[in-house]
Design a protein around this motif. Sequence first.
Motif, short mmCIF file in Angstrom:
data_model
loop_
_atom_site.label_atom_id
_atom_site.label_comp_id
_atom_site.label_asym_id
_atom_site.label_seq_id
_atom_site.Cartn_x
_atom_site.Cartn_y
_atom_site.Cartn_z
N LYS A 159 -3.81 18.45 -3.49
CA LYS A 159 -3.08 19.02 -2.36
C LYS A 159 -1.69 19.45 -2.76
N ARG A 160 -1.02 18.67 -3.60
CA ARG A 160 0.32 19.04 -4.06
C ARG A 160 0.27 20.29 -4.95
N PRO A 185 2.83 25.95 -2.54
CA PRO A 185 3.70 26.86 -3.30
C PRO A 185 5.00 26.18 -3.69
N ASP A 186 5.60 26.69 -4.79
CA ASP A 186 6.86 26.13 -5.25
C ASP A 186 8.02 26.74 -4.47
N GLU A 187 9.24 26.56 -4.99
CA GLU A 187 10.42 27.03 -4.28
C GLU A 187 10.44 28.55 -4.18
N THR A 231 1.03 27.87 -9.10
CA THR A 231 0.65 27.88 -10.50
C THR A 231 -0.85 27.69 -10.64
N VAL A 232 -1.51 28.65 -11.30
CA VAL A 232 -2.95 28.59 -11.54
C VAL A 232 -3.18 28.04 -12.93
#
Length: 320
Positions: free
Chosen positions: A234-235, A239-241, A246-247
């Motif tokens: 889940k984390r 999405p990041d900031e 990241t795939v």
Amino acid sequence: MSKGKVPHEVKDYVALPVILQSTASGKDVKHYIYIKASEPDVPDQDSPRSLFLVNIPVTTTDAQLRHLFTTQLSAGHVEHVHFAAQDGALSTSSSALIATTKPTVTEPLTTLGKRKRPAQTTPAEIETKLSSYKLPSTYPSTFHVAGSTAIAVFLDRTSRDQSLRACRKAAKSSKSLIWSAGLAADKFPSLGPGRYEAQSKFTFPPRADLLALANDFMTTYSDLEAARARESAKRRAEPDEDGFITVTRGSKGVVKSDEAEAIKAKAKEKQDKTGLQNFYRWQMREKRREEQGALLRQFDEEKRRVTEMRQRRGGVVPER
């Protein structure tokens, strides 16, 4: 008051005399339990219906205290008992015999469409459940230190007050209560040889019970690993900031968090180094001029090499 006589009340405490029968020496011993209404510094919801007991016998169990107030004193009904541990903290005792039971966890149901299924348990809840598993004790009963205290919680305040009045009446009478008189033998711990015989049985619990306990523990531990994997997935999907996800590739969708963090840190470091590069127009022109010069020098170098190769082979070099 004659010499050596114990007063009926000491400050707010009622001195309740009980007779401890000894099977080894054959001599009975008079023991005093000091009782008063519970008034802790930080009251809780059970304080108004509780009694505070001091100097309880070292073999006291909750069954004996229930028998004392309900049967012998014919007063209130005890709901549960808190015994003071050796470190001063209060711990609840529910039986003289220490038994290990599997904790019961009721999972709430969530509605999804037209069908109901159990909600997923969080890793913290499963860790709490794991900490509740304990091996069976090798001792058949628990002894208290001399002068230990306990708190008896009654069904209501009226039951507590009736018990306190009954203790005060019994303390003023000349007849002492016999501790655990009429109580079944299996409700209080055995002493002497009987205690050691029971301990020898507790030392080697049944294999079936140990196997069931181990299986339950391993099943709960597997549930904990699955819950942690769900939380990690889940984390990773969040999405990041900068709003990117990241795939990555991994075994069955599992990506090592350390590797992902290292890649992310390396990319951020590279971005920081090139963040202010080519900020002005003249910097961009200079960079393009340097790139064109490098291409021309490379072209001249390749042309010179081709000319030298043809001369070595005796070829004719075309004029420009």
